[in-house]
Scaffold this active site. Structure first.
Site, PDB file in Angstrom:
ATOM      1  N   ASP A  26       2.179  -3.558  -4.982  1.00  0.00           N
ATOM      2  CA  ASP A  26       2.491  -4.936  -4.583  1.00  0.00           C
ATOM      3  C   ASP A  26       3.965  -5.179  -4.881  1.00  0.00           C
ATOM      4  O   ASP A  26       4.400  -5.037  -6.032  1.00  0.00           O
ATOM      5  CB  ASP A  26       1.611  -5.924  -5.347  1.00  0.00           C
ATOM      6  CG  ASP A  26       0.133  -5.635  -5.153  1.00  0.00           C
ATOM      7  OD1 ASP A  26      -0.436  -6.143  -4.183  1.00  0.00           O
ATOM      8  OD2 ASP A  26      -0.439  -4.884  -5.979  1.00  0.00           O
ATOM      9  N   ASN A  39       0.810  -1.215   0.000  1.00  0.00           N
ATOM     10  CA  ASN A  39       0.000   0.000   0.000  1.00  0.00           C
ATOM     11  C   ASN A  39       0.846   1.269   0.000  1.00  0.00           C
ATOM     12  O   ASN A  39       0.564   2.235   0.724  1.00  0.00           O
ATOM     13  CB  ASN A  39      -0.974  -0.007   1.183  1.00  0.00           C
ATOM     14  CG  ASN A  39      -2.336  -0.580   0.795  1.00  0.00           C
ATOM     15  OD1 ASN A  39      -2.834  -0.325  -0.295  1.00  0.00           O
ATOM     16  ND2 ASN A  39      -2.918  -1.365   1.682  1.00  0.00           N
ATOM     17  N   ASP A  54      -9.108  -6.158  -8.018  1.00  0.00           N
ATOM     18  CA  ASP A  54      -8.550  -4.929  -8.592  1.00  0.00           C
ATOM     19  C   ASP A  54      -7.018  -4.954  -8.603  1.00  0.00           C
ATOM     20  O   ASP A  54      -6.396  -4.043  -9.150  1.00  0.00           O
ATOM     21  CB  ASP A  54      -9.066  -3.684  -7.870  1.00  0.00           C
ATOM     22  CG  ASP A  54      -9.114  -3.820  -6.361  1.00  0.00           C
ATOM     23  OD1 ASP A  54      -8.560  -4.810  -5.837  1.00  0.00           O
ATOM     24  OD2 ASP A  54      -9.704  -2.951  -5.701  1.00  0.00           O
ATOM     25  N   HIS A  55      -6.416  -5.984  -8.021  1.00  0.00           N
ATOM     26  CA  HIS A  55      -4.975  -6.214  -8.129  1.00  0.00           C
ATOM     27  C   HIS A  55      -4.708  -7.294  -9.169  1.00  0.00           C
ATOM     28  O   HIS A  55      -5.546  -8.175  -9.405  1.00  0.00           O
ATOM     29  CB  HIS A  55      -4.395  -6.708  -6.802  1.00  0.00           C
ATOM     30  CG  HIS A  55      -4.413  -5.700  -5.706  1.00  0.00           C
ATOM     31  ND1 HIS A  55      -3.269  -5.105  -5.217  1.00  0.00           N
ATOM     32  CD2 HIS A  55      -5.437  -5.199  -4.970  1.00  0.00           C
ATOM     33  CE1 HIS A  55      -3.599  -4.274  -4.241  1.00  0.00           C
ATOM     34  NE2 HIS A  55      -4.908  -4.324  -4.061  1.00  0.00           N
TER      35      HIS A  55
END
Length: 266
Positions: free
Chosen positions: A218, A149, A247-248
């Site tokens: 990430d 994040n 969404d990743h």
């Protein structure tokens, strides 16, 4: 050995996507984040049928991390980050797999900033940095993998001027990441792609994936004893376009058994 990290954004709601990706990509070890499921709701049977042993640290509705392996049982060494200011949140799991110590993490988002959530993010970052230093001191081959994040630099965010007030791009968060890296960790994805625009997260809104309007949040950090064995690091970007997907996008690295030979100059 191929090690992956994937924020699934709900392991049960995205289970079909996860199983399809496991079958197609066949990573050896996977760190998962945002399970959004308590321990008893983790889909252990389906994952075992896919060929993976698993350990997990769940939490109802929020957070949750897991580690999957098809190259030997993950030997859990830690569940929860030492010094976590809120240990009720499931954000860290650590295990030895095939001779490598892997820490799978989900660092707090921290929004809105300023406020208690951002303060928690920074305290968690401090605890991670302390634990990472202890891991570094062992001299072992260590990977820290997961959703951090944080976008470390302007290259890691589409239109950085729009993110100046966001906790993921805050100067404090970026400085904390830089401080962690200063211990001697190697950013695997940026090592393989030093100048490339490469993202791992694409918002569901404003057609972000199709426009390549993403974020690189990430990460894989490698200890000095493991970094020379890095062969490749990639993002399975197409998974983000699948139906009912996270969404990743999954991110993975390839580690050789021995350091690859480098051609001599000249």
């Amino acid at each position: 050995m191929r090690i992956a990290t994937y924020n699934v954004n709900g392991v049960n709601g995205r289970l079909a996507v996860l199983l399809r990706w496991l079958a197609e990509s066949q990573p050896d070890v996977v760190c998962l984040q945002e399970l959004k499921a308590p321990d008893e709701k983790f889909p252990a049977t389906a994952i075992a049928e896919a060929g993976y042993e698993a350990i997990w640290h769940g939490q109802k509705s929020w957070n949750g991390v897991a580690m999957l392996s098809r190259v030997g049982t993950p030997i859990e060494t830690r569940r929860g980050l030492p010094g976590d200011p809120d240990p009720a949140q499931s954000r860290y799991i650590e295990a030895a797999v095939n001779g490598v110590l892997i820490g799978g993490l989900y660092l707090p988002n921290g929004n809105p900033r300023p406020g208690p959530k951002f303060e928690y993010k920074m305290r968690w970052f401090e605890a991670l940095t302390t634990h990472a230093a202890d891991l570094m001191a062992t001299g072992m081959p260590v990977v820290l993998a997961g959703d951090f994040n944080v976008m470390p630099t302007e290259r890691d965010v589409y239109k950085p001027e729009r993110w100046l007030e966001d906790a993921l791009f805050a100067p404090e968060a970026r400085a904390a990441f830089a401080g962690l890296m200063a211990q001697g960790w190697t950013d695997a994805l940026r090592t393989i792609h030093p100048d490339e625009t490469i993202y791992t997260f694409f918002d569901y809104f404003r057609n972000a994936h199709a426009r390549n309007a993403g974020l690189r949040i990430d990460h894989f950090l490698l200890s000095p004893s493991l970094a020379p064995k890095l062969v490749d690091a990639q993002v399975d970007r197409e998974v983000r376009s699948w139906e009912k997907t996270s969404d990743h996008a999954p991110v993975w690295i390839e580690i050789a058994d021995k350091p690859p030979r480098r051609r001599k100059a000249g």
